[in-house]
Design an enzyme around this catalytic site. Structure first.
Site, PDB file in Angstrom:
ATOM      1  CG  ASN A 219      -1.903  -1.156   1.196  1.00  0.00           C
ATOM      2  OD1 ASN A 219      -1.844  -2.035   2.037  1.00  0.00           O
ATOM      3  ND2 ASN A 219      -2.791  -1.194   0.228  1.00  0.00           N
ATOM      4  CG  ASP A 274      -2.555   2.315   8.649  1.00  0.00           C
ATOM      5  OD1 ASP A 274      -2.377   3.320   9.380  1.00  0.00           O
ATOM      6  OD2 ASP A 274      -2.581   2.386   7.413  1.00  0.00           O
TER       7      ASP A 274
END
Length: 382
Positions: A219, A274
């Site tokens: 990502n 996250d």
């Protein structure tokens, strides 16, 4: 401090699962494994439960109604309590790019809570998902705060709080990055490659300079091409790099999780959440770094659709690695405890061994959290 005696559980140790060894915890540490109950000890019955090392979340922004960017001890303590409910025993409050004065306030709060402690997960220091990122792969980072390496105002804040910063994410292709990495490592900061358009060679140059991690693999980074392996290629093949991965089945396809595990193994692949403000709450509108986000129950997004963090917790990430990626349970547990501890150079956490910190999570067979123990204290029980 009260002596705690844990009994009747299945203990996950570096030697594998051990059925029903008595565990003596004294002065916040594991004193003995396989010993009888000391006189006067508080007994903790772990019958039908798996006893694993406490989870370590090295990349998390927030939870419930709180966010690291709030810059207050109260917000950090709310997140710490939320994390303890999900088996996390220590964590790194994680920032997004922000103004120097905001970063100063945040790091002051982190250090205060690190010194004073919490009634939940222990704060180990700060993770700066910093101002030194590539605009092409900024993701949900506020673009107005991206700065060149060497920015004097940010440099002054970093110097002031050098002892609080445990981990920093940066883009290694930025001018001056290699010297900056060397300087950070000399100060004791672990450096992670992330939010970056770096080539494979640029990543490996950063590794030579001292970088040892990749932030949320797959990502916000240059992907793999057979003639230019990019950040993804470097993260998958370099044995010198620990790699974060977000196993919420939204950031990375289950097959991607399997590929990462087969390349890195449980020694170098780390589960992170996250997670952001609003995780642990109902879907709705929240905020990250001053920007509105929308949580749909699966992931957080900016209003333009950009993914802005997850809402997963680490016990669910462990479950996803087992159920969706086909990873053995023992390996998935190591990815949430031992690997992140080693990535930060922590020799006192991440494993159940005599002499180490008594950070434990007690789980059902369905991997639901029943008890969380931080430094020998029961901080969560259901």
């Amino acid at each position: 401090m009260t002596t705690l005696y844990l009994e009747n559980g299945r203990l996950f140790t570096p030697q594998g699962l051990q059925p029903n060894p008595g565990l003596v915890i004294r002065d916040g540490r594991i004193a003995a494994i396989g010993a009888p109950c000391p006189e006067g000890a508080e007994r903790l019955d772990a019958r039908d439960l798996l006893v694993a090392p406490g989870f370590i979340d090295t990349h998390i922004h927030g939870g419930k109604q709180a966010d690291t960017m709030d810059g207050t001890p109260e917000a950090l303590r709310e997140i710490a309590r939320h994390l303890a409910e999900h088996g996390v025993t220590s964590w790194l409050p994680t920032t997004v790019a922000c103004a120097p004065e905001a970063l100063d306030r945040i790091l002051t709060a982190v250090e205060q809570v690190r010194q004073e402690g919490t009634d939940g997960a222990e704060v180990l220091g700060a993770h700066l998902e910093s101002n030194f990122l590539a605009s092409k792969y900024k993701g949900a980072q506020p673009p107005e705060y991206l700065r060149p390496i060497g920015d004097p105002e940010l440099g002054a804040v970093l110097a002031k709080h050098a002892g609080t910063i445990r981990l920093m994410t940066l883009a290694p292709e930025l001018e001056g990055a290699e010297d900056f990495v060397r300087d950070l490592v000399a100060r004791g900061v672990v450096v992670s490659v992330g939010h970056t358009d770096a080539t494979y060679d640029q990543v490996m140059n950063a590794v030579d300079a001292g970088s040892t991690r990749v932030t949320h693999l797959c990502n916000a980074q240059r992907g793999f091409h057979h003639r230019e392996p990019g950040v993804l290629g470097a993260g998958l093949v370099s044995d010198r790099l620990y790699t974060e991965i977000i196993a919420d089945l939204e950031h990375v396809h289950p097959a991607g999780l399997t590929i990462a595990y087969r390349c890195k193994g449980p020694e170098r692949l780390m589960l992170v959440s996250d997670a952001v403000r609003g995780s642990g709450l109902e879907p709705g509108r929240y905020e990250l770094g001053g920007h509105p986000t929308v949580i749909d129950g699966k992931v957080a997004r900016l209003e333009n659709g950009t993914i802005a963090g997850s809402v997963i917790t680490l016990e669910r990430a462990v479950r996803n690695m087992v159920q969706a990626a086909g990873v053995p349970l023992e390996s998935a547990l190591r990815m949430a405890s031992d690997a992140p501890a080693r990535s930060l150079g922590l020799s006192n956490k991440g494993r159940i061994e005599a002499g180490l910190d008594a950070d434990l999570v007690l789980l059902t067979d369905a991997l639901d959290v029943r008890v969380t123990v931080v430094s020998g204290r029961i901080v969560y029980r259901t």
